[in-house]
Design a protein around this motif. Sequence first.
Motif, PDB file in Angstrom:
ATOM      1  N   MET A 107       0.734  -1.303  -0.115  1.00 50.90           N
ATOM      2  CA  MET A 107      -0.094  -0.017  -0.015  1.00 50.90           C
ATOM      3  C   MET A 107       1.039   1.409  -0.022  1.00 50.90           C
ATOM      4  O   MET A 107       0.413   2.244  -0.338  1.00 50.90           O
ATOM      5  N   THR A 108       2.084   1.116   0.357  1.00 54.28           N
ATOM      6  CA  THR A 108       3.074   2.327   0.158  1.00 54.28           C
ATOM      7  C   THR A 108       3.511   2.620  -1.294  1.00 54.28           C
ATOM      8  O   THR A 108       4.195   3.446  -1.558  1.00 54.28           O
ATOM      9  N   GLY A 109       2.961   1.744  -2.262  1.00 62.07           N
ATOM     10  CA  GLY A 109       2.935   1.944  -3.662  1.00 62.07           C
ATOM     11  C   GLY A 109       4.519   2.132  -4.116  1.00 62.07           C
ATOM     12  O   GLY A 109       5.439   1.255  -3.835  1.00 62.07           O
ATOM     13  N   GLN A 110       5.077   3.120  -4.744  1.00 66.15           N
ATOM     14  CA  GLN A 110       6.331   3.396  -5.341  1.00 66.15           C
ATOM     15  C   GLN A 110       7.399   3.386  -4.354  1.00 66.15           C
ATOM     16  O   GLN A 110       8.405   3.099  -4.433  1.00 66.15           O
ATOM     17  N   ASP A 111       6.973   3.838  -3.070  1.00 67.20           N
ATOM     18  CA  ASP A 111       7.808   3.960  -1.980  1.00 67.20           C
ATOM     19  C   ASP A 111       8.466   2.567  -1.462  1.00 67.20           C
ATOM     20  O   ASP A 111       9.424   2.475  -0.947  1.00 67.20           O
ATOM     21  N   ALA A 112       7.434   1.469  -1.858  1.00 67.60           N
ATOM     22  CA  ALA A 112       7.735   0.325  -1.315  1.00 67.60           C
ATOM     23  C   ALA A 112       9.171  -0.157  -2.076  1.00 67.60           C
ATOM     24  O   ALA A 112      10.051  -0.846  -1.774  1.00 67.60           O
ATOM     25  N   ALA A 113       9.170   0.329  -3.428  1.00 64.66           N
ATOM     26  CA  ALA A 113      10.255  -0.258  -4.306  1.00 64.66           C
ATOM     27  C   ALA A 113      11.382   0.570  -3.839  1.00 64.66           C
ATOM     28  O   ALA A 113      12.551   0.300  -3.816  1.00 64.66           O
ATOM     29  N   ASN A 114      11.169   1.889  -3.785  1.00 65.43           N
ATOM     30  CA  ASN A 114      12.193   2.781  -3.173  1.00 65.43           C
ATOM     31  C   ASN A 114      12.968   1.965  -2.030  1.00 65.43           C
ATOM     32  O   ASN A 114      14.302   2.257  -1.560  1.00 65.43           O
ATOM     33  N   THR A 115      12.213   1.789  -0.913  1.00 60.27           N
ATOM     34  CA  THR A 115      12.622   1.165   0.414  1.00 60.27           C
ATOM     35  C   THR A 115      13.375  -0.240   0.119  1.00 60.27           C
ATOM     36  O   THR A 115      14.472  -0.232   0.576  1.00 60.27           O
ATOM     37  N   ALA A 116      12.689  -1.067  -0.811  1.00 62.86           N
ATOM     38  CA  ALA A 116      13.352  -2.434  -1.250  1.00 62.86           C
ATOM     39  C   ALA A 116      14.820  -2.079  -1.742  1.00 62.86           C
ATOM     40  O   ALA A 116      15.740  -2.750  -1.457  1.00 62.86           O
ATOM     41  N   LYS A 117      14.583  -0.734  -2.475  1.00 69.62           N
ATOM     42  CA  LYS A 117      16.327  -0.460  -3.163  1.00 69.62           C
ATOM     43  C   LYS A 117      17.013  -0.360  -1.929  1.00 69.62           C
ATOM     44  O   LYS A 117      18.476  -0.447  -2.108  1.00 69.62           O
ATOM     45  N   ALA A 118      16.691   0.556  -1.125  1.00 68.67           N
ATOM     46  CA  ALA A 118      17.723   1.044  -0.004  1.00 68.67           C
ATOM     47  C   ALA A 118      18.149  -0.139   0.699  1.00 68.67           C
ATOM     48  O   ALA A 118      19.326  -0.317   1.066  1.00 68.67           O
TER      49      ALA A 118
END
Length: 464
Positions: free
Chosen positions: A224-235
């Motif tokens: 539900m955090t949308g593209q933030d989910a992908a950015n957090t996963a990248k970090a």
Amino acid sequence: MFDNLTERLSQTLKNVTGRGRLTEDNIKQTLREVRMALLEADVALPVVKDFVNRVKERAVGQEVSKNLNPGQAFIKIVRDELEATMGEQNEDLNLRAQPPAIILMAGLQGAGKTTSVGKLGRFLKERQKKSVLVVSADVYRPAAIKQLETVAGEVGVEFFPSSTDQKPVDIANAAIEHARKQFIDVVLVDTAGRLHVDEDMMGEIKDLHATIDPVETLFVVDAMTGQDAANTAKAFNDALPLTGVILTKTDGDARGGAALSVRHITGKPIKFLGVGEKLDALEPFYPDRVASRILGMGDVLSLIEEIDQKVDKDQAAKMAAKLQKGKGFDLEDFRDQLAQMRNMGGMMGLMDKMPGMGGMSEQIKDKMSDKMTVHMEAIINSMTPAERQRPDIIKGSRKRRIAAGCGLQIQDVNKLLKQFNQMQKMMKKMSGKGGMKKMMRGMQGMLPPGMGGGMGGPGGFPPR
């Protein structure tokens, strides 16, 4: 999941069907709409740009198969590229290791990490017949250790105790040593979550990873955090050698931006989807099936697998035997069917996987809502055993008593009895010769207007 995207794309792709030939001009507007639909679904901008460019490159001047018209060919390109964006195929867990195989679970606080440990433990135990040990290395929240113990008890896997005065590395090493002595196949290590990515947390989890050397390092993230989910996963991926992602709370995510962004941004596959709160609500992630669902083509393979795993086969066999002996289908049987449906994710969970259901209007979805099945069960529970076995005796005064008993209206009772009569007729057909074909026709007749036909995807493109 993907409700908004499915609705937008289904409408958009209808515009390109029936075209005589695919040209840059006649797909330009469609691609603009596709781009807007993806952005509204909170798909990361670099992913959207790359996706649209790839579709455009393949679509313009496309040689069209004899079996498909140009519009259908365009939809096939879109589906292929959706699959490619999400990872082409399902990537299973790599458990090829000297037992115990160690799986490290990482993620932010509130993402559903501890629950996912329980779900994964159940999945490995029930579907892959593995013995599983779970352990919490979260020394900051005593409640997290207690929660994991409770979850482990519910799913029937072994729990290794730990406490807040221990070091995470010591906890993990002790659990692994115990698993080795007990010949346990898999150890799931739950780690501490934080509200944001911070250096201390990363340092601790890096040390833990280096010490226990897991075969899988899974990042658990809230869809539900949308593209933030992908950015957090990248970090996390920059700090840890992740092997995959578990996307949680996908049942509450109507957009789907995370599922379409994670693979592209991190380069790591989504391995599982958390599709509900129950501890069996974990599905392997199949990009091809998800692509079909996004385009309103359903997901028949997942539906079949779910039926196979969750339908009570003994109960189904008893009902089949009862019908063959000529004994009628009564309201208690109907209630059992409703309970089975709820166990499989409810009416909307099933409809989401059926071909042609992606473009359902909101009005139809309201009619087929899971609240309806809860009400139906409540009405049947409000009846006497005699009424359940002989529904024909339910007349005026009985209807009033049943409605009052479940807190609903008499018209709700009437509606249930009408739907039961339709189901009863269908079951009679099923018990005779050629029963299954008759039943399928009956089911189609029971669907509200607009849901009975066109079981293919948009533009008539057949589900694969």
